[in-house]
Write an enzyme that holds these catalytic residues in place. Structure first.
Site, PDB file in Angstrom:
ATOM      1  N   CYS A 130      88.765 -17.228 102.710  1.00 44.63           N
ATOM      2  CA  CYS A 130      87.842 -16.721 103.734  1.00 44.63           C
ATOM      3  C   CYS A 130      87.672 -15.206 103.597  1.00 44.63           C
ATOM      4  O   CYS A 130      87.811 -14.653 102.486  1.00 44.63           O
ATOM      5  CB  CYS A 130      88.313 -17.132 105.135  1.00 44.63           C
ATOM      6  N   ASP A 199      93.179 -16.312 112.966  1.00 36.38           N
ATOM      7  CA  ASP A 199      92.362 -16.303 114.183  1.00 36.38           C
ATOM      8  C   ASP A 199      93.238 -16.370 115.421  1.00 36.38           C
ATOM      9  O   ASP A 199      92.895 -15.803 116.458  1.00 36.38           O
ATOM     10  CB  ASP A 199      91.373 -17.460 114.156  1.00 36.38           C
TER      11      ASP A 199
END
Ligand code: RUB
Length: 328
Positions: A130, A199
């Site tokens: 990512c 996250d």
């Protein structure tokens, strides 16, 4: 709008929902900036109306994406700083608090980068997944201190945030090899570290990050490659101290399979509409959970921690109460 939420806040919420603004730290920064804008442009005539509008703005921002806890943590932090007996005082205190938050966020990332860079040696090869600004901060500091770093960048389906990582690393002059996600295990032979962001981090030290992180971490363990998670403390999820699990966002199936592609599988097309229930389901979870035992270190601005000990830091930072001030 009747809620008094200003259009700029609605626009930020929209950008977060559509991932124009994305990544946990960037989302937190944008949310704090949006609350400052709300405070600045609020037409509220009473302190009560001002507070109501700020809470409504926070709720609008909160409802965009569920997984990155940096978003509610940022909103909570800014709303707690809203203080005063007049609209003018409330406005000034909220804006000051949002600005302080944004400054601290930037500083925390720099400090984290300095701490994380210590784990990287001259000549190391790092595999990324990512796009994480916290992870990149570690590479940035390593490069600045003269270490040569190479990167193997997973493209990260379906939205290919690996391209953003590759672009940043090339700007810094880092040799980059882009691979499809499925090639990761093969290329772990050449990697000295897996370096990812987060996250959310749960109280048991498990790491919630872009889907595919958990499989990568398991493969890395099997190949003996250490997994390093770069995450500012704003990523610590306080509710998990009392047993809550982190909601994993499910995104639109068209990110995986376009309508045209679907038609090639189940029929339909220009003349022939696709049936409502065609028996084909596409699941598109955006995140997954990597258990603590596959993570070697969580690097924060407060130092690096074995994942099992992160709960101590969480208690210190959050205490035990985490009521959402905008639901009150
Ligand atoms: C982004 C993602 C990132 C973390 C950390 O997912 O999983 O690894 O948010 O990023 P998405 P940062 O693209 O779906 O938002 O370190 O910049 O906070």
């Amino acid at each position: 709008a009747e809620s008094g939420v200003v259009p700029a806040v609605e626009a930020t919420a929209d950008d977060i929902a559509t991932m124009e603004i994305r990544g946990a730290a960037t989302i937190a920064d944008a949310a704090a900036a949006a609350l400052a804008t709300q405070a600045d442009r609020s037409g509220a005539e009473s302190p009560a109306a001002f507070r109501r509008q700020l809470r409504a703005a926070a709720r609008t921002l909160y409802e965009t994406r569920p997984t990155a806890v940096s978003l509610p943590n940022a909103l909570r932090y800014v709303l707690r700083g809203m203080d005063g007996e007049t609209v003018a005082d409330l406005r000034a205190s909220t804006i000051a608090r949002a600005e302080a938050f944004r400054r601290d966020l930037e500083r925390a990332q720099e400090t984290l980068g300095e701490i994380g860079a210590n784990r990287l040696r001259d000549g190391d090869v790092v595999m990324t997944h990512c796009h994480s600004t916290d992870a990149l901060a570690c590479i940035d500091v390593a490069l600045e201190s003269g270490k040569a770093i190479e990167a193997i960048v997973k493209e990260t389906r379906p939205r290919k945030q690996g391209h953003i990582t590759a672009r940043q690393l090339r700007e810094w002059g880092v040799p980059v090899t882009v691979i499809v996600d499925n090639a990761a295990r093969r290329y772990l032979d050449r990697a000295d570290h897996v370096l990812v962001g987060a996250d959310s981090i749960a109280a048991d030290g498990s790491v919630i990050n872009k889907v595919g992180t958990s499989g990568l971490a398991v493969n890395a363990r099997e190949r003996g490659v250490p997994v390093m998670v770069a995450a500012q403390t704003i990523k610590l999820h306080p509710d998990t101290m009392t047993g809550h699990t982190v909601e994993i966002e499910l995104r639109d199936e068209r990110e995986v399979l376009s309508d045209e592609e679907r038609a090639t599988i189940v029929g339909g097309g220009d003349d022939e509409p696709v049936a409502d229930d065609d028996g084909l389901t596409v699941d598109n979870p955006a995140f997954d959970v990597t258990p603590a035992r596959y993570v070697d270190a969580i690097v924060t601005e407060r130092g690096q921690f074995p994942p099992e000990s992160i709960v101590t830091l969480m208690r210190e930072l959050f205490g035990e109460t985490t009521d959402e001030p905008w639901t009150a």
